[in-house]
Scaffold this motif. Sequence first.
Motif, PDB file in Angstrom:
ATOM      1  N   LYS A   3      47.883  79.474 -30.602  1.00  0.00           N
ATOM      2  CA  LYS A   3      48.211  80.083 -29.309  1.00  0.00           C
ATOM      3  C   LYS A   3      49.716  80.305 -29.263  1.00  0.00           C
ATOM      4  CE  LYS A   3      44.340  77.905 -26.907  1.00  0.00           C
ATOM      5  NZ  LYS A   3      43.578  79.157 -26.743  1.00  0.00           N
ATOM      6  N   CYS A   4      50.126  81.557 -29.042  1.00  0.00           N
ATOM      7  CA  CYS A   4      51.541  81.869 -29.146  1.00  0.00           C
ATOM      8  C   CYS A   4      52.068  82.602 -27.922  1.00  0.00           C
ATOM      9  CB  CYS A   4      51.823  82.676 -30.418  1.00  0.00           C
ATOM     10  SG  CYS A   4      50.878  84.197 -30.569  1.00  0.00           S
ATOM     11  N   GLU A  28      46.590  84.054 -31.187  1.00  0.00           N
ATOM     12  CA  GLU A  28      46.167  84.441 -29.843  1.00  0.00           C
ATOM     13  C   GLU A  28      47.399  84.451 -28.934  1.00  0.00           C
ATOM     14  OE1 GLU A  28      43.398  82.919 -26.097  1.00  0.00           O
ATOM     15  OE2 GLU A  28      43.439  81.783 -27.979  1.00  0.00           O
ATOM     16  N   VAL A  30      49.181  84.202 -25.555  1.00  0.00           N
ATOM     17  CA  VAL A  30      48.862  83.644 -24.237  1.00  0.00           C
ATOM     18  C   VAL A  30      49.966  83.883 -23.214  1.00  0.00           C
ATOM     19  CG1 VAL A  30      47.314  81.895 -25.167  1.00  0.00           C
ATOM     20  CG2 VAL A  30      49.742  81.355 -24.889  1.00  0.00           C
ATOM     21  N   LEU A  46      50.452  76.265 -20.079  1.00  0.00           N
ATOM     22  CA  LEU A  46      49.966  76.863 -21.319  1.00  0.00           C
ATOM     23  C   LEU A  46      49.985  75.848 -22.452  1.00  0.00           C
ATOM     24  CD1 LEU A  46      52.004  80.198 -21.152  1.00  0.00           C
ATOM     25  CD2 LEU A  46      49.611  79.898 -20.543  1.00  0.00           C
ATOM     26  N   ILE A  48      50.752  75.718 -26.066  1.00  0.00           N
ATOM     27  CA  ILE A  48      51.464  76.629 -26.964  1.00  0.00           C
ATOM     28  C   ILE A  48      51.645  75.995 -28.333  1.00  0.00           C
ATOM     29  CG2 ILE A  48      53.610  77.922 -27.334  1.00  0.00           C
ATOM     30  CD1 ILE A  48      53.925  77.829 -24.240  1.00  0.00           C
ATOM     31  N   GLY A 139      38.921  81.736 -33.023  1.00  0.00           N
ATOM     32  CA  GLY A 139      38.827  80.551 -32.187  1.00  0.00           C
ATOM     33  C   GLY A 139      37.435  79.995 -32.032  1.00  0.00           C
TER      34      GLY A 139
END
Length: 230
Positions: A3-4, A28, A30, A46, A48, A139
């Motif tokens: 998640k970036c 992904e 976010v 979030l 991250i 995912g």
Amino acid sequence: MLKCVIIDDEQPARMLIAEYVKKVPFLELVGEFKSPIEAMTQFQKLQIDLIFLDIQMPGLTGLEFARTLNNKPHIILTTAYSEYALESYELDVDDYLMKPISFERFFKAVSKIVQKPNTPGTPTQPVVSDTSLIVKADGQTHRIFTKDILYIEGLKEYVTIHTAEKKIITLESLKKLTEELPADEFLRVHKSFIINQHKVSSHSNHDLTIGAKKIPIGSSYRDDVLKKLF
């Protein structure tokens, strides 16, 4: 899946990195932010794993922001100025991308991260049962019945598994899959292709056909392939 977020005060730079992220199956996006201050208000909400962080930004620079982070996620710095390289390495960031950033250089940077131990999105070895292949992609964990696989196509660090109904892109190597898949069912026919032998409708000395797809037979594989087909 990593998640970036992207932190960059320039919209064209954010748009380019966002476009690159969409092309990579194990990333992904976010969040996108114009400044570190804006990002900090959202960080607690979030989860991250990776920050694409511009260095030159008004108010708080990317390097100053990176120093404030506890339990730092992976960081890839982006900048148009090479003079920050030494300082960035002292911060133990994962990579340093010079603008304008090519997709090839971008992909190399994120691939290094996902291959590190204990990194979210690190590929797990595929599990093959008598009838199915278990892989991680987008995912999610997918069960693909081997009888449904038409062929598998390799591209650098990841592969595309083709069935009649869908294709799944996963971070894996053809070499590992060749060793894991049932040898009486699957055959490596080219440096970039593994095929399901039972799905081949015709072949020549140079290629074979599965459905509407013509697949080349590599010269180094030819003798073995022609012995096993039909």
